[in-house]
Design a protein around this motif. Structure first.
Motif, PDB file in Angstrom:
ATOM      1  N   LEU A  60       0.776  -1.208  -0.112  1.00 17.01           N
ATOM      2  CA  LEU A  60       0.053   0.128  -0.001  1.00 17.01           C
ATOM      3  C   LEU A  60       0.863   1.112  -0.141  1.00 17.01           C
ATOM      4  N   GLN A  61       1.863   1.345   0.802  1.00 14.51           N
ATOM      5  CA  GLN A  61       2.768   2.457   0.739  1.00 14.51           C
ATOM      6  C   GLN A  61       3.502   2.547  -0.505  1.00 14.51           C
ATOM      7  N   LEU A  62       3.856   1.552  -1.243  1.00 11.89           N
ATOM      8  CA  LEU A  62       4.124   1.590  -2.719  1.00 11.89           C
ATOM      9  C   LEU A  62       3.284   2.124  -3.690  1.00 11.89           C
ATOM     10  N   ALA A  63       2.000   1.663  -3.684  1.00 10.76           N
ATOM     11  CA  ALA A  63       0.933   2.174  -4.391  1.00 10.76           C
ATOM     12  C   ALA A  63       0.656   3.783  -4.179  1.00 10.76           C
ATOM     13  N   ARG A  64       0.899   4.332  -2.898  1.00 14.87           N
ATOM     14  CA  ARG A  64       0.589   5.426  -2.710  1.00 14.87           C
ATOM     15  C   ARG A  64       2.075   6.579  -3.001  1.00 14.87           C
ATOM     16  N   HIS A  65       3.146   5.881  -3.255  1.00 11.35           N
ATOM     17  CA  HIS A  65       4.212   6.479  -3.358  1.00 11.35           C
ATOM     18  C   HIS A  65       4.134   7.763  -4.024  1.00 11.35           C
ATOM     19  N   PRO A  66       4.412   8.976  -3.568  1.00 11.19           N
ATOM     20  CA  PRO A  66       4.490  10.126  -4.383  1.00 11.19           C
ATOM     21  C   PRO A  66       5.159  10.039  -5.880  1.00 11.19           C
ATOM     22  N   LYS A  67       5.932   9.478  -5.862  1.00 12.61           N
ATOM     23  CA  LYS A  67       6.930   9.254  -7.011  1.00 12.61           C
ATOM     24  C   LYS A  67       6.364   8.150  -8.065  1.00 12.61           C
ATOM     25  N   ARG A  68       5.327   7.770  -7.692  1.00 14.89           N
ATOM     26  CA  ARG A  68       4.959   6.380  -8.492  1.00 14.89           C
ATOM     27  C   ARG A  68       4.168   7.068  -9.743  1.00 14.89           C
TER      28      ARG A  68
END
Length: 326
Positions: free
Chosen positions: A66-74
């Motif tokens: 979930l943190q990766l899905a919400r990553h600002p640089k994604r």
């Protein structure tokens, strides 16, 4: 400057990897300055870094995904559009007085084929996020999407949607303007369209806000994206009256791409490069582009009725349950 210092959005589980990469960079710099050949040692450290990267990203918890899905640089919808399409032209407005920036739409070519593209769009900074409602679309956004999908169906153009939202805009104004009705109307119409529809969860797929553009012949998910009926924080607050139990809720929600593939709710997982999409956006875009092209070729080979039957059966089979006699 060390590599770790250049990454302000470093996640906790990425720190050991970042520290090792920083050490490699420092050793390489010192070796260059002193004209010392340490290529063998650097090769060993880089091999260790790659092994550590695989270990970290293959054993992530649902909360970490979930943190990766919400990553600002994604990468966002616009990032993918720019990377995988040609002749992109954004179209604005729902023709009822609103143009929601949280949900973008337009026409483009994918590998030479005309397509209509619709997707949630989050901001890159606070100001942009406020302008785009943090990717949470209003009724006007869903009606704009509907206008473009009607256009696609009228002119026999495939529809591609990109899902990346915590949910539909949850304020009083959105409710006044018919948020539930706008989403429900989209669901009904998307089942009726003759053209191929492919939806891809590229980040966070939350609740009805995601479903409003998520009825499709093929539902794809990027490897580290998530898709759920509610955010873990909301789920924890509802079930346990404690938002701090969001980690527990993330596990219970079965929101990762692997969980949903096992449950039969999605059709395909698009593998992300080692280190996730935010560390290699161009390679991620290339993988996504090829997956979309392959799926479009399969779907366009079907008749409109075959696609509609497939679409109906896909959703009809979701949520199957067994009744056990008392």
């Amino acid at each position: 400057m060390a590599k770790a210092e250049r990454r302000p959005f470093l996640l906790d589980f990425e720190k050991p990897l970042c520290e090792l990469e920083s050490r490699i960079e420092q050793i390489r710099k010192l070796a260059d300055e002193n004209r010392v050949d340490v290529s063998k040692e650097i090769d060993q450290l880089e091999a260790r870094a790659e092994q550590l990267r695989k270990e970290i990203f293959s054993n992530l918890t649902p909360s970490q995904r979930l943190q990766l899905a919400r990553h600002p640089k994604r990468p966002s919808t616009l990032d993918y559009i720019q990377a995988i399409t040609e002749e992109w032209f954004e179209l604005h407005g729902d023709r009822r007085g609103d143009d929601d920036l949280a949900l973008i739409s337009g026409v483009a070519r994918l590998n030479g084929r005309p397509v209509v593209i619709i997707g949630h769009q989050k901001g890159r900074d606070t100001k942009d996020n406020v302008a785009r409602n943090f990717g949470m679309a209003s009724p006007g956004g869903y009606r704009k999407a509907l206008r473009l999908m009607d256009h696609a169906n009228q002119f026999s153009i495939p529809i591609l949607t990109f899902i990346d939202t915590p949910g539909a805009l949850p304020n009083i104004e959105a409710e006044k303007l018919g948020q539930g009705e706008a989403i429900a109307y989209n669901l009904r119409q998307m089942f009726r369209y003759d053209v191929p529809i492919i939806s891809t969860v590229i980040g966070e797929g939350g609740s009805g806000g995601a479903l409003g553009i998520g009825v499709a012949d093929r539902l794809l998910m990027l490897e580290h994206s998530v898709y759920s009926v509610a955010s873990p924080e909301a789920c924890a607050a509802i079930l346990w009256k404690d938002a701090k139990k969001s980690d527990q809720a993330a596990v219970a929600l079965k929101m990762t791409s692997r969980d949903l593939m096992e449950l039969g709710l999605i059709d395909q997982i698009v593998t992300e490069p080692s280190g996730a999409a935010h560390n290699n956006p161009l390679q991620t875009a290339a993988l996504l582009k090829q997956t979309l092209i392959d799926n479009l070729e399969e779907l366009t080979a079907m008749t409109p009725q075959q696609r509609k039957d497939l679409r109906y059966q896909k959703f009809r089979q979701m949520g199957v349950f067994l009744e056990v006699a008392a």
